[in-house]
Design a protein around this motif. Structure first.
Motif, PDB file in Angstrom:
ATOM      1  N   PHE A 132      -0.703 -15.869   6.195  1.00  0.00           N
ATOM      2  CA  PHE A 132      -1.149 -14.563   5.677  1.00  0.00           C
ATOM      3  C   PHE A 132       0.039 -14.054   5.089  1.00  0.00           C
ATOM      4  CE2 PHE A 132      -1.376  -9.976   6.041  1.00  0.00           C
ATOM      5  CZ  PHE A 132      -2.524  -9.872   5.596  1.00  0.00           C
ATOM      6  N   ALA A 133      -0.026 -13.449   3.731  1.00  0.00           N
ATOM      7  CA  ALA A 133       1.296 -12.817   3.060  1.00  0.00           C
ATOM      8  C   ALA A 133       0.956 -11.701   3.323  1.00  0.00           C
ATOM      9  CB  ALA A 133       0.972 -13.284   1.710  1.00  0.00           C
ATOM     10  N   SER A 134       2.206 -10.874   3.885  1.00  0.00           N
ATOM     11  CA  SER A 134       2.651  -9.516   4.108  1.00  0.00           C
ATOM     12  C   SER A 134       2.279  -8.803   2.972  1.00  0.00           C
ATOM     13  CB  SER A 134       3.856  -9.277   4.686  1.00  0.00           C
ATOM     14  OG  SER A 134       4.066 -10.021   5.680  1.00  0.00           O
ATOM     15  N   ASN A 135       1.671  -7.691   2.860  1.00  0.00           N
ATOM     16  CA  ASN A 135       1.208  -6.724   1.797  1.00  0.00           C
ATOM     17  C   ASN A 135       1.340  -5.363   1.942  1.00  0.00           C
ATOM     18  OD1 ASN A 135      -1.597  -6.041   2.144  1.00  0.00           O
ATOM     19  ND2 ASN A 135      -1.526  -7.997   2.925  1.00  0.00           N
ATOM     20  N   LEU A 136       1.227  -4.600   0.871  1.00  0.00           N
ATOM     21  CA  LEU A 136       0.998  -3.396   1.038  1.00  0.00           C
ATOM     22  C   LEU A 136       0.049  -2.822  -0.179  1.00  0.00           C
ATOM     23  CD1 LEU A 136       2.363  -0.497   2.284  1.00  0.00           C
ATOM     24  CD2 LEU A 136       3.700  -0.516  -0.097  1.00  0.00           C
ATOM     25  N   VAL A 137      -0.960  -2.030   0.295  1.00  0.00           N
ATOM     26  CA  VAL A 137      -2.025  -1.549  -0.761  1.00  0.00           C
ATOM     27  C   VAL A 137      -2.077  -0.112  -0.812  1.00  0.00           C
ATOM     28  CG1 VAL A 137      -4.517  -1.545  -0.840  1.00  0.00           C
ATOM     29  CG2 VAL A 137      -3.533  -3.812  -0.150  1.00  0.00           C
ATOM     30  N   LEU A 138      -2.209   0.056  -2.142  1.00  0.00           N
ATOM     31  CA  LEU A 138      -2.359   1.760  -2.569  1.00  0.00           C
ATOM     32  C   LEU A 138      -3.913   2.076  -2.729  1.00  0.00           C
ATOM     33  CD1 LEU A 138      -1.610   4.489  -3.300  1.00  0.00           C
ATOM     34  CD2 LEU A 138      -0.807   3.722  -5.610  1.00  0.00           C
ATOM     35  N   SER A 139      -4.479   2.975  -2.115  1.00  0.00           N
ATOM     36  CA  SER A 139      -5.617   3.487  -2.649  1.00  0.00           C
ATOM     37  C   SER A 139      -5.893   4.757  -2.763  1.00  0.00           C
ATOM     38  CB  SER A 139      -6.625   2.980  -1.498  1.00  0.00           C
ATOM     39  OG  SER A 139      -6.446   3.439  -0.217  1.00  0.00           O
ATOM     40  N   ILE A 140      -6.464   5.663  -3.453  1.00  0.00           N
ATOM     41  CA  ILE A 140      -6.856   6.801  -3.574  1.00  0.00           C
ATOM     42  C   ILE A 140      -8.393   6.937  -3.605  1.00  0.00           C
ATOM     43  CG2 ILE A 140      -6.610   8.896  -5.094  1.00  0.00           C
ATOM     44  CD1 ILE A 140      -4.233   7.677  -6.140  1.00  0.00           C
ATOM     45  N   THR A 141      -8.656   8.042  -2.751  1.00  0.00           N
ATOM     46  CA  THR A 141     -10.131   8.367  -2.552  1.00  0.00           C
ATOM     47  C   THR A 141     -10.378   9.820  -3.038  1.00  0.00           C
ATOM     48  OG1 THR A 141     -10.433   6.743  -0.605  1.00  0.00           O
ATOM     49  CG2 THR A 141     -12.084   8.438  -0.984  1.00  0.00           C
ATOM     50  N   ARG A 142     -11.312  10.016  -3.957  1.00  0.00           N
ATOM     51  CA  ARG A 142     -11.457  11.550  -4.484  1.00  0.00           C
ATOM     52  C   ARG A 142     -12.705  12.186  -3.437  1.00  0.00           C
ATOM     53  NH1 ARG A 142     -10.285  13.148 -10.188  1.00  0.00           N
ATOM     54  NH2 ARG A 142      -8.479  13.524  -9.160  1.00  0.00           N
ATOM     55  N   LEU A 143     -12.639  13.140  -3.073  1.00  0.00           N
ATOM     56  CA  LEU A 143     -13.702  13.964  -2.450  1.00  0.00           C
ATOM     57  C   LEU A 143     -14.042  15.446  -3.301  1.00  0.00           C
ATOM     58  CD1 LEU A 143     -12.725  13.919   1.158  1.00  0.00           C
ATOM     59  CD2 LEU A 143     -14.558  12.760   0.060  1.00  0.00           C
ATOM     60  N   ALA A 144     -15.252  15.649  -3.512  1.00  0.00           N
ATOM     61  CA  ALA A 144     -15.655  16.785  -4.258  1.00  0.00           C
ATOM     62  C   ALA A 144     -15.308  18.030  -3.210  1.00  0.00           C
ATOM     63  CB  ALA A 144     -16.750  16.875  -4.900  1.00  0.00           C
ATOM     64  N   SER A 145     -14.556  18.112  -2.293  1.00  0.00           N
ATOM     65  CA  SER A 145     -14.340  19.201  -1.190  1.00  0.00           C
ATOM     66  C   SER A 145     -12.793  19.348  -1.008  1.00  0.00           C
ATOM     67  CB  SER A 145     -15.369  19.138  -0.216  1.00  0.00           C
ATOM     68  OG  SER A 145     -15.194  18.151   0.326  1.00  0.00           O
ATOM     69  N   SER A 146     -12.451  20.453   0.032  1.00  0.00           N
ATOM     70  CA  SER A 146     -11.239  20.368   0.591  1.00  0.00           C
ATOM     71  C   SER A 146     -11.360  19.571   1.793  1.00  0.00           C
ATOM     72  CB  SER A 146     -10.843  21.655   1.059  1.00  0.00           C
ATOM     73  OG  SER A 146     -10.881  22.595   0.050  1.00  0.00           O
ATOM     74  N   ARG A 147     -10.065  18.960   1.988  1.00  0.00           N
ATOM     75  CA  ARG A 147      -9.925  18.056   3.402  1.00  0.00           C
ATOM     76  C   ARG A 147      -8.647  18.337   3.849  1.00  0.00           C
ATOM     77  NH1 ARG A 147     -10.789  11.605   3.343  1.00  0.00           N
ATOM     78  NH2 ARG A 147     -12.919  12.170   4.307  1.00  0.00           N
ATOM     79  N   SER A 148      -8.499  18.681   5.034  1.00  0.00           N
ATOM     80  CA  SER A 148      -7.080  18.850   5.675  1.00  0.00           C
ATOM     81  C   SER A 148      -6.636  17.447   6.083  1.00  0.00           C
ATOM     82  CB  SER A 148      -7.151  19.890   6.836  1.00  0.00           C
ATOM     83  OG  SER A 148      -7.828  19.106   7.912  1.00  0.00           O
ATOM     84  N   LEU A 149      -5.263  17.392   6.338  1.00  0.00           N
ATOM     85  CA  LEU A 149      -4.578  16.262   6.815  1.00  0.00           C
ATOM     86  C   LEU A 149      -5.079  16.070   8.239  1.00  0.00           C
ATOM     87  CD1 LEU A 149      -2.591  14.243   6.399  1.00  0.00           C
ATOM     88  CD2 LEU A 149      -0.715  15.531   7.416  1.00  0.00           C
ATOM     89  N   ALA A 150      -5.416  16.895   9.025  1.00  0.00           N
ATOM     90  CA  ALA A 150      -6.368  16.718  10.410  1.00  0.00           C
ATOM     91  C   ALA A 150      -7.387  16.069  10.061  1.00  0.00           C
ATOM     92  CB  ALA A 150      -6.336  18.124  10.981  1.00  0.00           C
ATOM     93  N   GLU A 151      -8.169  16.671   9.187  1.00  0.00           N
ATOM     94  CA  GLU A 151      -9.757  15.582   8.953  1.00  0.00           C
ATOM     95  C   GLU A 151      -9.260  14.140   8.470  1.00  0.00           C
ATOM     96  OE1 GLU A 151     -12.701  19.120   7.437  1.00  0.00           O
ATOM     97  OE2 GLU A 151     -10.687  18.781   6.236  1.00  0.00           O
TER      98      GLU A 151
END
Length: 160
Positions: free
Chosen positions: A46-65
């Motif tokens: 298995f090769a070590s890796n780092l993945v970047l993803s971005i998910t968009r919501l049509a509402s507010s979301r706190s870091l706690a959520e």
């Protein structure tokens, strides 16, 4: 007829994300991600890796959520053991970092370091997530490297 486009003020573009990737880590196209980097393993393991993803919501979301969602998703993994779950500030932005080990059905035991933050822009919240995956065999070589890459993250919201 009205022309509508992305990106625009109505539909803002995703934030830009910059990380410092060390020599030997190569960019890879990975389905359902924005970007990925891998450190090729010549042994075929298995090769070590780092993945970047971005998910968009049509509402507010706190870091706690976002943290709660990460914890819920992580708890569903096979034989998961949490190492650390902490809120940190990286380059002036609040992030949640979650480190754990679990058993992946196809790969076996993996260590993951996941960092997530939210970018609020108009009616949207973009959750930016960096997830590093390392096999225990490469833990000594790559775990701190993945952490360093995540610590280097610079995020710039879309400005149109």
């Amino acid at each position: 007829m009205t022309v509508s486009r992305f990106p625009s003020a109505q539909f803002p573009g995703f934030p830009s994300v910059e990380v410092e990737v060390p020599e030997g880590w190569l960019p890879r196209a990975v389905q359902d991600t924005v970007a990925a980097w891998v450190f090729p393993d010549e042994s075929g393991d298995f090769a070590s890796n780092l993945v970047l993803s971005i998910t968009r919501l049509a509402s507010s979301r706190s870091l706690a959520e976002t943290t709660q969602n990460i914890e819920q998703a992580t708890s569903q993994l096979n034989e998961v053991e949490l190492f650390d779950s902490v809120d940190v500030t990286l380059n002036g932005r609040d992030w949640h970092v979650h480190e754990y080990v679990f058993v992946h059905p196809q790969v076996g035991t993996l260590i993951q370091v996941m960092a997530a933050t939210n970018v609020q822009l108009g009616d949207f919240t973009d959750t930016v997530q960096l997830t590093g995956s390392i096999s225990p065999v490469n833990q000594e070589r790559d775990l701190d490297t993945v952490r360093d890459i995540i610590r280097s993250v610079q995020l710039t919201p879309y400005s149109g």
